[in-house]
Design a protein around this motif. Structure first.
Motif, PDB file in Angstrom:
ATOM      1  N   SER A  96      41.897  27.934  -0.454  1.00  0.00           N
ATOM      2  CA  SER A  96      42.583  26.940  -2.208  1.00  0.00           C
ATOM      3  C   SER A  96      42.283  27.991  -3.376  1.00  0.00           C
ATOM      4  O   SER A  96      41.345  28.778  -3.147  1.00  0.00           O
ATOM      5  CB  SER A  96      42.010  25.949  -2.397  1.00  0.00           C
ATOM      6  N   GLU A  98      41.700  26.859  -5.532  1.00  0.00           N
ATOM      7  CA  GLU A  98      40.155  26.674  -6.143  1.00  0.00           C
ATOM      8  C   GLU A  98      39.568  26.803  -5.548  1.00  0.00           C
ATOM      9  O   GLU A  98      38.123  27.523  -6.459  1.00  0.00           O
ATOM     10  CB  GLU A  98      39.996  24.777  -6.027  1.00  0.00           C
ATOM     11  N   GLU A  99      39.280  27.301  -5.008  1.00  0.00           N
ATOM     12  CA  GLU A  99      37.898  27.807  -3.431  1.00  0.00           C
ATOM     13  C   GLU A  99      37.522  29.243  -4.434  1.00  0.00           C
ATOM     14  O   GLU A  99      36.873  30.433  -4.104  1.00  0.00           O
ATOM     15  CB  GLU A  99      38.188  27.699  -2.345  1.00  0.00           C
ATOM     16  N   LEU A 105      38.339  26.526 -13.456  1.00  0.00           N
ATOM     17  CA  LEU A 105      39.700  25.388 -13.510  1.00  0.00           C
ATOM     18  C   LEU A 105      39.531  24.584 -14.041  1.00  0.00           C
ATOM     19  O   LEU A 105      40.341  23.893 -14.142  1.00  0.00           O
ATOM     20  CB  LEU A 105      38.768  24.972 -11.824  1.00  0.00           C
ATOM     21  N   ALA A 109      45.339  26.066 -13.035  1.00  0.00           N
ATOM     22  CA  ALA A 109      45.525  24.778 -12.026  1.00  0.00           C
ATOM     23  C   ALA A 109      47.146  25.508 -11.285  1.00  0.00           C
ATOM     24  O   ALA A 109      47.626  25.007 -12.166  1.00  0.00           O
ATOM     25  CB  ALA A 109      46.076  23.686 -12.433  1.00  0.00           C
TER      26      ALA A 109
END
Length: 152
Positions: A96, A98-99, A105, A109
Motif C-alpha cells: 500500500s 501508506e506502507e 501521510l 494521500a
C-alpha cells in the motif's frame, strides 16, 4: 474495479488543448451540477499550478474534505498521475502507499479523487480534485466531468 490499464487510458484520453481560468470555472460548475443533481456531499477544487481557480463545498462537507484534497493533490504533483492510479500501483505490488511510499501521510494521500490537468504537448499544469465520497466514487465523478467537458 478499475484496472491500472483503464486508469492509464483515462489519463491519456483526458487531456486539454489549453486550460484557462474560464475552463476551470466551466469544469467546476459542471462538477457542482453533477453533485447537486445526485445530492452528493463533496468538496471540489481546481488548480493551475499553485493557484486555486475554483473551490466549492456542498452541504455535508467539512474542513477535513479540504485537508484530503490537499493531500491528494500533493500525490498528483509528486507522481504526475491521478491519486487513485498511484494508490492502485502500490496495491498491485501487494503493498500500500501508506506502507511503502515513505512519505508523510499527514501530507500525502493516494486515495481516489485528484486527477492531473494535462495540456497536450505541455504536460501537467494543474489538478481537479473531489473529496467526500468513497475514493473510487470521487475518482469516477472527476473522470465523468472531464469526459463531458472535453467532449463539449
Amino acid at each position: 474495479m478499475t484496472t491500472t490499464a483503464e486508469l492509464i487510458d483515462q489519463e491519456r484520453r483526458l487531456q486539454f488543448a489549453r486550460f484557462t481560468n474560464d475552463d476551470a470555472w466551466r469544469l467546476g460548475s459542471l462538477l457542482v451540477d453533477l453533485a447537486r443533481e445526485r445530492q452528493l456531499p463533496v468538496t471540489i477544487d481546481i488548480r493551475r499550478g499553485d493557484q486555486q481557480l475554483f473551490h466549492f463545498a456542498s452541504s455535508g462537507t467539512c474542513a477535513d474534505n479540504d485537508a484530503w484534497i490537499e493531500r491528494k493533490i500533493r500525490v498528483v504533483r509528486r507522481y504526475g498521475a491521478s491519486s487513485y492510479l498511484v494508490g492502485q500501483r502500490f496495491r498491485e505490488q501487494g503493498s500500500s502507499f501508506e506502507e511503502k511510499s515513505r512519505l508523510d501521510l499527514d501530507q500525502y494521500a493516494a486515495h481516489g479523487g485528484a486527477f492531473p490537468v494535462v495540456v497536450a504537448d505541455v504536460g501537467l499544469v494543474g489538478t481537479v480534485a473531489v473529496s467526500g465520497l468513497p475514493q473510487i466514487e470521487d475518482h469516477k465523478l472527476v473522470v465523468e466531468a472531464l469526459e463531458q467537458f472535453l467532449e463539449g
